[in-house]
Design an enzyme around this catalytic site. Structure first.
Site, PDB file in Angstrom:
ATOM      1  CE  LYS A  98      -3.981   1.786   2.685  1.00 13.90           C
ATOM      2  NZ  LYS A  98      -4.774   1.570   3.915  1.00 13.90           N
TER       3      LYS A  98
ATOM      4  CB  SER B  23      -8.189   3.356   3.127  1.00 19.47           C
ATOM      5  OG  SER B  23      -7.233   2.843   4.042  1.00 19.47           O
TER       6      SER B  23
ATOM      7  CB  SER C  51      -8.056   0.473   6.176  1.00 25.66           C
ATOM      8  OG  SER C  51      -8.710   1.709   6.256  1.00 25.66           O
TER       9      SER C  51
END
Lengths: 516, 526
Positions: free
Chosen positions: B74, B169, B193
């Site tokens: 990420k 996310s 997330s």
């Protein structure tokens, strides 16, 4: 109270909040020139007036000032408080900056063990209660030399609280009398240092050095005045005082300013002020519109700092992973207060002498080395070290370490004096020779200059006789009833002996001859 | 797959070389570029790492299970020499000089870094729709399973505009793993997330215990809740990655020193009769879709029928969790975002009349509305006059929420079973009808309490909905009982036989996918 902290240099920062509740200030009429005494009164023990320079006249208001000091001192450590990067004085700007110091995203603080130990030791030295558990907080404000936008500090639960420090205040006509006083320490907290801003006004730019500020002591003074028995007045904060002298001057000025302001019907604003060195006055900084809200928040990246003592230390704990307060206490050197008491007890010296011995770096050690090597009385040693030796140092602005006279040399000199080999006047001469630093021992100087005390009574009698014959006018004076004239004769004889004779013996011989 | 790689290891057997595997993934990344899963593809780095891995295999010096395995990270984890943006204007062009500890650990194990994945700006969101690089598309939008269901639905319209969100996310990481462009991906998990997009993308999404895995190098959202998350296609893979990542880090003082069984080898549970599964009654909320509710209930029945004890438990402070999370999250956000001032790194505006003006304009331009909104709220909560009423109260509630879990576990429950999300993934156009804050509050409902308590939790894909979309359920374990949690999850995974995503229609070159699928599919049903 800052003195012990002055020795602290290095990265990371230790804040001491010393709350000094003022002694009362009495004031009458117009301000006079004697404010300095009153200010020293401020840095004295709480609630009891130390001394006042002027007594208030009947019906006049008495003012009391309250002063609190926030002392920032750097910890002597090899690396920074929260990062592994080095601490080195006068390193090139930004050469000792870790990713954490530069606040790169994702970096986390790691507490430096050495700094914690230093804080505990300071806390113990200042008679503080050491909190077994303390916390770190974030203090937020935007400033160019604060790259994270917050500073990690210990606001809510600091590492040490409720301490005290005993110190001396000079008093008396010649400021020679020392009165011991105690100041209360509110708390000691570990705090990350901000960077250093270098303003280039010409190009209107600011350069930032994230090596952090250099080995300094910085004090912020909070000052208010009020009438005893009434609520405390509104305080002002004088920021960034970096010498004891300026600190005293700033507090001095600020108290007077506040009193004048209030007596003229004005009011005191809760504001930050700066001290102008040249003008000797404080001025509103006006840099913060409205009140600054630091939005304190617990630092989530540092778990509570837990300290142990012998009773709470978990069995089998890795000594590298825990900090043992009792262990640190054992390594604590003798504290100045204890040393002073010991000196007074052991050598029968005056308290003020013990203060002087400790206030000069290296002087106590010098003194103790002399004591070790000489047969002379401690009082004699004290007198020589504090008067003659220290006097020479001061005159030439030298540190003890720079002295041309070694403790052994002084010890030998005092031995010669003690064994009555030389007179004290001759000793002064020898000392002067020693100070030249030519590598001669006191013994060598004495024999080269023939400074030995004239022990031979016969020759001394001869000498006295010659002097009397050479100065009939003085002898006449004496015989006509001017007893002081004998001093002149003594002086002349001493001169003739190159100060090698004992004045008492000279006097005795002279008196005998005159009466015969 | 990693498990299969370990058992059969085609890399070891030389059936496929790390370079070939890397190239296949790179080609899939290109084919699925429209998913917007990656912000940066580190092709050169990956190929170089593959080359080195290949040498090690040839010399019989493989570094372990992860050697030669493509992974994605990420874009809020610092990667040395590779741009790290947090999907924000503020960090566009920022190239960290160091690797996050978790990234370094993956590289030390020989993993190949394929690239940096998309997210909501600074991980603030639950859709992966609010980043400066645009929204991430859910690979399931293009799956055979979903497409066939939609054909049956007479109301379905324009397919191209009806794509689904991944959840967030960590949506980029989820899409990357789901579309076979890598075998495992790092997400971050602050309020759900990692688990939320895992549920929407049919993946295993694991949030380790707080303190088990280092946060050093993870650009923080909420320091006291953030944990690096793991997204994989099966539980065993998650355990392998966890084994590589877990452990104390001298650079993160919140990691724990207690030794944990390493590596994380998961036993195959033959018997669940000694297990006690807790069903928190407060998680049965009206907003929960009937399909999720039904699957949740079936899962509980499954455990019961296999001999486990299934208990209803109470977590009484659950309803306060979201509002409490909001206060704590925004407060830490306000603090953490203070360093982005344009002075040292990242975006800086052109205004130079004063430092203050520069700060203001830089932050105005650098952060999106969501980030600015949270900073504003957080600073409000931290004001001296509000601190006691908001921050301190929220901390107290946080303690109560954590105690709820402690009480449940003390009552004899081994793991809790809950939904991960209210429903399956929704179309993007549907999702953006509500603002980020509303969405986050809704979507984090089952996940964020776990972060407040620091517990390990994992979302396991259970079945496809009527629409052909994945639904996940969440298991929550005791603190630092991550291995036990994953062991239970593994048993459950085996029972439910979640289907493999069928993306053949999506890829032009079916052979590449099919060939890859042999390696890539979880295939636990076989």
């Amino acid at each position: 109270m800052a003195a012990p902290m002055l020795r602290w240099v290095g990265r990371g920062r230790l804040w001491t909040f010393a709350r000094v509740d003022g002694g009362s200030c009495h004031r009458r009429g117009a301000p006079t020139g004697s404010t300095s005494n009153r200010i020293r009164g401020q840095s004295s023990v709480a609630q009891q007036p130390l001394y006042t320079t002027q007594k208030p006249r009947k019906g006049e208001h008495k003012w009391a000032a309250v002063v609190g000091l926030e002392i920032h001192a750097q910890i002597s450590s090899n690396s920074k408080l929260f990062s592994g990067s080095q601490v080195r004085f006068s390193a090139p700007p930004n050469s000792l900056v870790s990713f954490f110091d530069a606040s790169l995203p994702g970096t986390l603080p790691v507490l430096n063990r050495r700094c914690v130990e230093a804080a505990v030791m300071t806390g113990l030295a200042l008679n503080c209660h050491i909190n077994k558990k303390s916390l770190f907080d974030r203090k937020h404000y935007f400033y160019a030399d604060l790259p994270a936008g917050y500073q990690i500090t210990q606001q809510r639960l600091p590492i040490a609280v409720n301490g005290s420090l005993t110190y001396g205040v000079c008093a008396g006509k010649k400021q020679s009398q020392v009165i011991p006083k105690t100041v209360r320490i509110k708390q000691i907290q570990l705090e990350q240092d901000s960077g250093k801003s270098l303003h280039d006004d010409l190009r209107s730019q600011t350069l930032i050095d994230l090596n952090r500020a250099e080995g300094q002591l910085r004090v912020d003074a909070n000052i208010s005045v009020h009438h005893p028995g009434e609520p405390l007045g509104v305080r002002t904060e004088v920021k960034n005082l970096n010498s004891i002298r300026f600190l005293a001057k700033a507090i001095d000025y600020e108290i007077q300013r506040q009193i004048d302001e209030l007596e003229n019907g004005g009011e005191i604003l809760n504001e930050t002020r700066s001290f102008h060195h040249q003008l000797g006055c404080t001025m509103s900084m006006r840099d913060k519109e409205g009140k600054q809200d630091y939005r304190f928040m617990p630092e989530p990246n540092l778990p509570p700092l837990v300290l142990y003592d012998a009773t709470s230390l978990p069995a089998g704990a890795d000594p590298q992973q825990v900090i043992n307060i009792d262990q640190i206490r054992e390594t604590l050197p003798e504290l100045p207060r204890v040393t002073r008491e010991r000196l007074v007890q052991q050598y029968g010296m005056l308290l003020e002498h013990s203060f002087t011995l400790l206030n000069e770096v290296g002087l106590l050690e010098f003194f103790q080395n002399v004591i070790k090597e000489t047969r002379a009385e401690p009082k004699k040693v004290t007198s020589w070290v504090l008067n003659t030796f220290l006097g020479y140092l001061k005159q030439q602005n030298l540190a003890v370490s720079e002295s041309p006279v070694t403790p052994s040399a002084l010890a030998e000199l005092l031995d010669l004096l003690d064994s009555r080999t030389i007179s004290s006047a001759a000793a002064k001469q020898v000392f002067e020779e020693l100070w030249k630093g030519e590598g001669k021992t006191p013994g060598q100087i004495v024999s080269e200059k023939q400074l030995e005390l004239m022990e031979d009574r016969g020759s001394l009698e001869q000498l006295c006789h010659s002097v009397m014959e050479a100065h009939p006018q003085v002898v006449m004076d004496l015989k006509e009833g001017n007893p002081r004239a004998i001093n002149k004769l003594i002086g002349l004889v001493r001169k003739a002996t190159q100060s090698r004779a004992d004045p008492a013996m000279i006097k005795e011989i002279l008196e005998k001859k005159l009466s015969s | 797959l990693l498990r299969r790689l370990r058992q059969e290891n085609p890399l070891k057997q030389g059936q496929i070389t790390p370079t070939e595997l890397c190239q296949k993934c790179l080609s899939l990344i290109k084919k699925t570029k429209f998913l917007n899963a990656y912000i940066t593809v580190s092709e050169e780095v990956a190929l170089k790492q593959a080359e080195e891995s290949e040498k090690r295999y040839k010399n019989g010096q493989s570094l372990g299970d992860l050697d030669g395995i493509p992974v994605a990270v990420k874009d809020n984890f610092s990667t040395s020499g590779i741009e790290t943006t947090c999907a924000s204007n503020m960090l566009k062009g920022y190239i960290p000089p160091y690797n996050a500890t978790v990234v370094q650990k993956l590289l030390d194990q020989g993993a190949l870094l394929m690239g940096k994945t998309n997210l909501d700006e600074f991980a603030m969101g639950s859709g992966s729709t609010d980043g400066v690089f645009g929204p991430v598309k859910n690979p399931w939008s293009y799956s055979k399973q979903y497409r066939e269901k939609r054909k049956q639905n007479p109301h379905s319209k324009n397919e191209d505009s009806d794509w689904l969100i991944t959840g967030g996310s960590s949506g980029g990481s989820a899409a990357a793993v789901s579309a076979f462009t890598c075998y495992a991906a790092l997400g971050s998990d602050t309020g759900g997330s990692t688990r939320n997009p895992a549920a929407h993308c049919g993946l295993v999404g694991f949030k380790p215990s707080y303190g088990l895995v280092s946060r050093h190098g993870l650009i923080p959202l909420v320091n006291s809740m953030d944990v690096p998350g793991i997204l994989t296609r099966c539980v065993d893979d998650a355990a392998i990655v966890l084994g590589a990542l877990a452990g104390p880090d001298p650079k993160d003082s919140t990691t724990v020193h207690d030794p944990i069984n390493k590596p994380f080898m998961l036993p195959s549970l033959a018997d669940v009769s000694k297990l006690c599964i807790g069903i928190p009654k407060e998680y049965l909320v009206p907003e929960l879709s009937s399909e999720v509710r039904s699957l949740w209930s079936k899962a509980a029945d499954l455990f019961e029928s296999e001999g486990a004890k299934v208990l209803e438990v109470s977590l009484p402070h659950t309803s306060y969790s979201i509002v409490c999370y909001h206060v704590l999250c925004t407060s830490e956000v306000a603090s953490n975002m203070a360093r982005f001032d344009g002075l040292q790194y990242g975006h800086r505006c052109d205004i130079d009349v004063s430092t203050e003006a520069m700060y203001a304009a830089t932050r105005r331009e650098g952060f999106n509305d969501v980030v600015r909104g949270r900073i504003l709220s957080g600073n409000f909560f931290l004001l001296k006059e509000n601190y006691e009423n908001y921050f301190v109260k929220a901390q107290k509630v946080r303690r109560l929420i954590a105690n709820d879990f402690v009480n449940a576990f003390n009552s004899g429950v081994d793991v809790l079973l809950t939904p991960t999300t209210l429903s399956e993934a929704v179309p993007y156009l549907e999702f953006i009808k509500e603002d980020n804050r509303t969405r986050s509050a809704q979507d984090d409902i089952f996940t964020q309490a776990v972060n407040m308590a620091g517990l390990p939790a994992v979302s396991i894909p259970v079945a496809l909905s009527n629409q052909g979309l994945p639904i996940g359920l969440q298991f929550i374990g005791r603190a630092f009982c991550d291995q036990q949690l994953l062991t239970v999850a593994k048993w459950f995974e085996k029972q439910v036989q979640f289907p493999v995503i069928q993306l053949q229609e999506l890829m032009d070159d079916c052979s590449a996918v099919l060939e890859n699928e042999k390696l890539a599919s979880v295939s636990l049903k076989q």
